[in-house]
Design an enzyme around this catalytic site. Structure first.
Site, mmCIF file in Angstrom:
data_model
loop_
_atom_site.group_PDB
_atom_site.id
_atom_site.type_symbol
_atom_site.label_atom_id
_atom_site.label_comp_id
_atom_site.label_asym_id
_atom_site.label_seq_id
_atom_site.Cartn_x
_atom_site.Cartn_y
_atom_site.Cartn_z
ATOM 1 C CG ASP A 104 60.147 -27.651 0.405
ATOM 2 O OD1 ASP A 104 60.396 -28.725 -0.143
ATOM 3 O OD2 ASP A 104 58.989 -27.293 0.697
ATOM 4 C CG HIS A 139 55.801 -29.319 -0.220
ATOM 5 N ND1 HIS A 139 57.153 -29.386 -0.015
ATOM 6 C CD2 HIS A 139 55.377 -30.600 -0.287
ATOM 7 C CE1 HIS A 139 57.526 -30.653 0.050
ATOM 8 N NE2 HIS A 139 56.469 -31.413 -0.118
#
Ligand code: NAX
Length: 328
Positions: free
Chosen positions: A160, A188
């Site tokens: 990310d 996540h």
């Protein structure tokens, strides 16, 4: 250095293992003993991959062994990269696994067993990175079942962070390496929050340089939160090469001292910093001293906007914890 990798015949591992075999990832100069773990039906495929690894003749590798269970593989491991898990959408016993709760339960049983094995058989200073989704809660289950607080458990949020850096670099026309202190907070999952307000590019505040809150909130944020789905849509398969690179980057960042003024990203056990619920695994800005110790960086100033996003992702982590409470 003994490196254990589960899901070793899967698509992420196909890139991850070669990346890890490059020099300079681990601080130690010791050669690598690779301990590759799969489920029994995937052992033939894993054997094929091992032949390719042998043919790559890595000077960094001492041995390659394969296992169809973690218990035999994990003895004295220095690092465990837990990539293997059951993906959403798989059909098990005639039923498609669609719900997050079902996925959490199925993967939960995998991480219960793996946690126990790692806690009792891996080295006391073993480092564990969970990649298999739902990564944060899988890490929590593994950590709780390991019952070995000397070991460092993490879940991967580096992908990310790399995605966020790539978008910022495009927007500002800078190089990704010039971006400092870009942190991913939370889960996540699509609730994760990439913070730009504490980041800087060559010393100048990233958010201010972009100077466009509307772009940050309605373009950048959803782009990073939904990037996984965008890749699946385009490729017909989930991110593999970039996920492998992110896992390798996490290992490298833990192994080496963080560059001055910067942070790196992973989810670790929350101590309540930034009002993220204590006892869940959450993404935080981290630093490493290069000697196996990592710390949460606590000097980020969070605006009301950032805090509201972080509350949402923290609440999602609490909901996930509730769904697996019988496994903890
Ligand atoms: P693949 O389905 O290609 O590979 C997974 C492998 O794990 C399979 O070969 C399977 O046989 C094996 N496996 C399943 N259960 C196992 C067990 N108990 N022990 C050992 N091996 C086992 O998936 P791949 O694309 O490699 O993705 C792996 C995981 O990473 C998935 O859960 C995926 O959702 C997750 N991801 C996590 C990311 C993150 O940033 N944290 C991003 C990428 C990726 O989506």
């Amino acid at each position: 250095m003994k490196i254990l990798i589960t899901g070793a015949a899967g698509q992420i591992s196909y890139s991850l293992v070669p990346f890890l075999c490059e020099r300079g990832i681990f601080a130690s100069k010791e050669k690598l003993d690779l301990s590759l773990v799969e489920i029994p039906p995937a052992m033939k495929k894993l054997d094929g991959f091992v032949k390719e690894l042998e043919d790559s003749a890595y000077s960094s590798v001492n041995s390659i062994n394969t296992y169809d269970n973690i218990n035999d593989a994990v003895l004295d491991a220095d690092w465990c990269l837990l990539v293997g898990s059951i993906p959403r959408g798989i059909v098990l016993n005639g039923k498609e696994i669609k719900e997050r709760a079902d996925l959490l339960q199925i993967n939960g049983s995998i991480f219960t067993e793996q946690g126990k094995a790692i806690g009792s058989k891996a080295k006391n200073n073993c480092k564990v990175l969970v990649v298999g989704n739902p990564a944060n809660t899988n890490a929590l289950i593994g950590y709780k079942n390991a019952k070995n607080p000397n070991q460092l458990w993490m879940a991967m949020t580096m992908l990310d962070a790399l995605r966020a850096k790539a978008q910022v670099a495009k927007k500002l026309g800078c190089h990704v390496d010039d971006i400092y202190r870009l942190a991913i907070f939370g889960n996540h999952s699509p609730t994760m929050f990439p913070d730009l307000e504490n980041s800087n590019v060559s010393g100048k505040n990233t958010y201010e340089q972009i100077g466009d809150h509307e772009w940050v909130e309605n373009n950048f944020l959803p782009k990073i939160q939904q990037r996984g789905a965008e890749i699946i849509d385009a490729r017909g398969a989930s991110s593999a090469s970039s996920a492998a690179r992110a896992a390798c980057d996490t290992v490298k960042n833990v192994e080496h001292k963080t560059r001055s003024g910067d942070v790196f990203n992973a989810a670790v056990l929350s101590d309540g910093s930034y009002d993220i619920a204590e006892g869940v695994f959450s993404g935080f800005p981290l630093i490493s001293d290069g000697e196996g110790n990592i710390k949460i960086v606590r000097d980020f100033n969070l605006s009301e906007f950032a805090q509201s996003k972080i509350r949402k992702t923290s609440n999602e982590l609490l909901e996930e914890r509730e769904l697996v409470k019988d496994l903890l």
